[in-house]
Design a protein around this motif. Structure first.
Motif, PDB file in Angstrom:
ATOM      1  N   ARG A 196      49.720   3.392  30.674  1.00 58.40           N
ATOM      2  CA  ARG A 196      50.001   2.083  31.377  1.00 58.40           C
ATOM      3  C   ARG A 196      49.200   2.044  32.426  1.00 58.40           C
ATOM      4  NH1 ARG A 196      55.682   1.886  29.485  1.00 58.40           N
ATOM      5  NH2 ARG A 196      55.824   0.190  28.088  1.00 58.40           N
ATOM      6  N   ARG A 197      49.187   3.138  33.305  1.00 56.09           N
ATOM      7  CA  ARG A 197      48.331   3.233  34.816  1.00 56.09           C
ATOM      8  C   ARG A 197      46.833   3.092  34.221  1.00 56.09           C
ATOM      9  NH1 ARG A 197      52.950   6.539  36.244  1.00 56.09           N
ATOM     10  NH2 ARG A 197      51.892   8.379  35.581  1.00 56.09           N
ATOM     11  N   ARG A 200      45.455  -0.560  33.557  1.00 54.82           N
ATOM     12  CA  ARG A 200      45.719  -1.623  34.348  1.00 54.82           C
ATOM     13  C   ARG A 200      44.215  -2.281  34.809  1.00 54.82           C
ATOM     14  NH1 ARG A 200      50.005   1.268  38.505  1.00 54.82           N
ATOM     15  NH2 ARG A 200      51.930   0.989  37.148  1.00 54.82           N
ATOM     16  N   PRO A 216      46.291  -3.857  28.090  1.00 47.32           N
ATOM     17  CA  PRO A 216      47.473  -3.501  28.503  1.00 47.32           C
ATOM     18  C   PRO A 216      48.477  -4.041  27.628  1.00 47.32           C
ATOM     19  CG  PRO A 216      46.190  -4.435  30.608  1.00 47.32           C
ATOM     20  CD  PRO A 216      45.397  -4.582  29.050  1.00 47.32           C
TER      21      PRO A 216
END
Length: 322
Positions: A196-197, A200, A216
């Motif tokens: 997820r990071r 981004r 995402p």
């Protein structure tokens, strides 16, 4: 015997003659037909995959393999990377059909040609396909080692472009799901958050033609699969509750969203919601329901155990008449 194994695994889904033709092309590369520019044909083959059009894709692959081999004789890195991409695509569709022995062969070839070409993106794609095959063959530890190494190699490039950043996030997603299938909850959830990071910075709408079409929303879809694989259907449904088809650029991904949610609903013992999700998947891409053995198995179980549930008869009729 190996050809019989390949045909038996997929006979219900695609014509046996196409599988035999691909099997022959893998055993001995045919003479190149010279059917046109490879870039356009490879893009067309990927479009077939993205539509879930597995039968026409299988029909196109033997000639594509032959011409890609002929082009790679130039020893130019671009031609070698293109041949790797052809084999990665072949592996991807064989995995869909449950033909894991042949998918492992093509993934190995994809890795070899990627290494020869020196392309980090081709190497990442090929390694991912091989790891997926190994996971299906219950070699989870080997699959995790491969994916960890691939992610580290991509990270070492500096991730200066969106293409490499998307590839890196994709490696983390696959690593998370592989860990989940191996029952490694802590690592699976940690990798999901890391993915997820990493995602981004990626655009919500994936540019056309990108090798790794990750966004995402795609990472959130992987989270559905991770929780399902960990045996937590409730968390899987929670992870996917805000996903919508319009967030995904291809019919294959739209359908995959629905089949992943269907697996969670089925594990949650909700046959009506399962059937509804699978009907959504079928409408987006029939091949994603009809041709994938595990998903078709859910359809058959629904028909056997819940024949009067809303949507089940319609779903079973659609899949079996295809």
């Amino acid at each position: 015997m190996r050809r019989r194994t390949l045909l038996t695994a997929t006979a219900a889904a695609v014509p046996a003659a196409l599988l035999m033709g691909l099997d022959d092309a893998l055993a001995a590369t045919p003479a190149p037909p010279g059917a046109g520019p490879l870039d356009g044909r490879l893009a067309g083959a990927r479009t077939l995959y993205d539509k879930g059009a597995h039968t026409p894709l299988l029909a196109a692959l033997p000639d594509l393999i032959a011409d890609a081999h002929s082009a790679a004789a130039s020893r130019r890195s671009l031609d070698q990377a293109r041949l790797s991409a052809v084999y990665s695509l072949t592996s991807a569709v064989l995995i869909k059909l449950g033909s894991y022995d042949r998918a492992r062969l093509t993934a190995d070839r994809a890795r070899t040609w990627a290494e020869i070409s020196g392309s980090p993106l081709a190497a990442a794609a090929a390694t991912r396909e091989l790891a997926i095959v190994l996971r299906h063959q219950d070699h989870t530890d080997a699959a995790q080692r491969l994916m960890s190494s691939a992610a580290a190699e991509l990270e070492a490039t500096g991730l200066h472009t969106d293409a490499t950043a998307a590839a890196y996030a994709q490696m983390l997603c696959t690593l998370a799901y592989t860990a989940a299938r191996g029952g490694q909850r802590t690592e699976a959830l940690a990798m999901t958050e890391e993915a997820r990071r990493a995602a981004r910075r990626l655009p919500q709408v994936v540019p056309s033609g990108r090798l790794f079409n990750l966004s995402p929303a795609a990472v959130d879809l992987y989270a559905v699969g991770v929780h399902w694989a960990l045996g937590d259907a409730g968390a899987a449904l929670e992870a996917g509750k805000n996903l919508r088809p319009e967030q995904f650029p291809t019919a294959e991904r739209k359908a995959r969203m629905s089949t992943d949610m269907a697996r969670a609903w089925w594990a949650w013992q909700r046959p009506e919601q399962t059937a509804r999700a699978l009907l959504d998947a079928y409408r987006a891409s029939p091949g994603e329901v009809r041709d994938r053995p595990a998903i078709r198995g859910i359809v058959n179980e629904l028909a056997e155990r819940h024949p009067r549930t809303n949507g089940v008869r319609e779903l079973h009729a659609a899949v079996t008449r295809a």
